[in-house]
Structures are given as structure tokens and as C-alpha cells.
Scaffold this motif. Structure first.
Motif, PDB file in Angstrom:
ATOM      1  N   GLU A 102       0.901  -1.070  -0.085  1.00 55.09           N
ATOM      2  CA  GLU A 102       0.183  -0.106   0.472  1.00 55.09           C
ATOM      3  C   GLU A 102       1.114   1.109  -0.137  1.00 55.09           C
ATOM      4  OE1 GLU A 102      -1.456   1.220   4.244  1.00 55.09           O
ATOM      5  OE2 GLU A 102      -1.771  -0.734   3.892  1.00 55.09           O
ATOM      6  N   ARG A 103       0.443   2.399  -0.768  1.00 56.67           N
ATOM      7  CA  ARG A 103       0.930   3.734  -0.083  1.00 56.67           C
ATOM      8  C   ARG A 103       0.330   4.071   0.844  1.00 56.67           C
ATOM      9  NH1 ARG A 103       4.493   5.134  -4.511  1.00 56.67           N
ATOM     10  NH2 ARG A 103       5.341   3.141  -5.487  1.00 56.67           N
ATOM     11  N   VAL A 104       0.709   5.238   1.334  1.00 62.09           N
ATOM     12  CA  VAL A 104      -0.004   6.518   2.446  1.00 62.09           C
ATOM     13  C   VAL A 104       0.807   7.719   2.962  1.00 62.09           C
ATOM     14  CG1 VAL A 104      -0.194   6.757   4.807  1.00 62.09           C
ATOM     15  CG2 VAL A 104      -0.070   4.173   3.715  1.00 62.09           C
ATOM     16  N   VAL A 105      -0.216   8.551   2.692  1.00 58.76           N
ATOM     17  CA  VAL A 105       0.000  10.019   2.805  1.00 58.76           C
ATOM     18  C   VAL A 105      -0.215  10.022   4.224  1.00 58.76           C
ATOM     19  CG1 VAL A 105      -0.168  12.388   2.072  1.00 58.76           C
ATOM     20  CG2 VAL A 105      -0.531  10.018   0.104  1.00 58.76           C
ATOM     21  N   PHE A 106       0.939  10.257   5.484  1.00 55.53           N
ATOM     22  CA  PHE A 106       0.452  11.000   6.249  1.00 55.53           C
ATOM     23  C   PHE A 106      -0.645  12.487   7.196  1.00 55.53           C
ATOM     24  CE2 PHE A 106       2.837   7.300   7.116  1.00 55.53           C
ATOM     25  CZ  PHE A 106       2.166   6.804   7.551  1.00 55.53           C
ATOM     26  N   TYR A 107      -1.184  13.240   7.690  1.00 53.85           N
ATOM     27  CA  TYR A 107      -1.388  14.554   7.888  1.00 53.85           C
ATOM     28  C   TYR A 107      -0.538  15.093   9.188  1.00 53.85           C
ATOM     29  CZ  TYR A 107      -3.408  13.936   3.351  1.00 53.85           C
ATOM     30  OH  TYR A 107      -4.194  14.292   1.815  1.00 53.85           O
ATOM     31  N   ARG A 108      -1.441  15.897   9.570  1.00 55.83           N
ATOM     32  CA  ARG A 108      -1.231  16.489  10.767  1.00 55.83           C
ATOM     33  C   ARG A 108      -1.205  17.958  10.957  1.00 55.83           C
ATOM     34  NH1 ARG A 108       4.539  18.927  13.063  1.00 55.83           N
ATOM     35  NH2 ARG A 108       4.384  20.031  11.636  1.00 55.83           N
ATOM     36  N   LYS A 109      -2.113  18.199  11.907  1.00 59.85           N
ATOM     37  CA  LYS A 109      -2.264  19.696  12.419  1.00 59.85           C
ATOM     38  C   LYS A 109      -2.013  19.780  13.845  1.00 59.85           C
ATOM     39  CE  LYS A 109      -6.946  21.380  12.415  1.00 59.85           C
ATOM     40  NZ  LYS A 109      -9.099  21.395  12.776  1.00 59.85           N
ATOM     41  N   ARG A 110      -1.533  20.945  13.530  1.00 57.65           N
ATOM     42  CA  ARG A 110      -1.728  21.844  14.616  1.00 57.65           C
ATOM     43  C   ARG A 110      -2.663  21.777  15.853  1.00 57.65           C
ATOM     44  NH1 ARG A 110       4.342  22.591  16.396  1.00 57.65           N
ATOM     45  NH2 ARG A 110       6.104  21.769  14.738  1.00 57.65           N
ATOM     46  N   SER A 111      -1.941  22.036  17.247  1.00 57.86           N
ATOM     47  CA  SER A 111      -3.720  22.533  17.606  1.00 57.86           C
ATOM     48  C   SER A 111      -2.961  23.589  18.802  1.00 57.86           C
ATOM     49  CB  SER A 111      -4.624  21.981  18.770  1.00 57.86           C
ATOM     50  OG  SER A 111      -4.668  20.234  18.091  1.00 57.86           O
TER      51      SER A 111
END
Length: 111
Positions: A102-111
Motif C-alpha cells: 500500500e501507499r500512505v500519505v500522513f497528515y498533521r494538524k497543530r492545535s
């Protein structure tokens, strides 16, 4: 790694003169491993061969040694990962017999 030898392994390839040519490190993971169906899973955490010694079977020998260690610890699957843009590492993995799962794209959001 040294504190958990039942869970971690490092293999070093050396020349006949005792010079380090490359290494592979692996861990036995009991958590979910992307693309795998069993647990525990042997996971290739890192592999490196010095540039002048590449394409001589050293990476294959390192992975074979790590895989034997994993098998002796009950692993029936051997997994790894690399960056989506690391084409050289993807080529190496395919040459070593790994199948892309599989291929994965990771995300992040600062709070």
C-alpha cells in the motif's frame, strides 16, 4: 536495542579486513503492521551498504540473516517501509523480494 535483544537485531557486514560494509537492523513488532496479516511481524527498520559495495549481494545477505533471526522468533511475515519518493529504496525492496502492499500519505494538524 541492546536492552531488548529478543525484540531487536542488528547485522553488520564486514570485509575480510574487518571494515564495515553495511548493516541492517530489524525489530519484531506485535502491533499492527501495514499490509500484514499476522503477528508478530519482522520489520526491517533500516539497511545501508556503503556506495562502493552496492550491487554485490551484501544487502541480500544482510536481509537473509535478519529474516532467519525473525523466523527463529516466530515471524512468518517480513515487512519494511520507505518514503514514497525514495525510488532507490523501492527498487532495492523489490530486488530483495518484498511486495508493495500500500501507499500512505500522513497528515498533521497543530492545535
Amino acid at each position: 536495542m541492546l536492552a531488548e535483544p529478543h525484540r531487536n537485531a542488528m547485522v553488520i557486514a564486514v570485509s575480510s579486513k574487518g571494515e564495515a560494509l553495511g548493516f541492517a537492523e530489524a525489530a519484531i513488532r506485535h502491533d499492527y503492521v501495514n499490509g500484514c496479516d499476522t503477528s508478530p511481524v519482522l520489520f526491517l527498520e533500516g539497511i545501508y551498504v556503503i556506495p562502493d559495495m552496492r550491487r554485490r549481494g551484501i544487502a541480500r545477505a544482510l536481509c537473509s540473516s535478519v529474516e532467519q533471526w525473525g523466523t527463529s522468533h516466530g515471524c512468518v511475515e517480513f515487512a519494511s517501509d520507505t518514503a514514497i519518493d525514495n525510488i532507490d529504496a523501492q527498487t532495492l525492496h523489490r530486488a530483495l523480494g518484498f511486495d508493495e502492499t500500500e501507499r500512505v500519505v500522513f497528515y498533521r494538524k497543530r492545535s
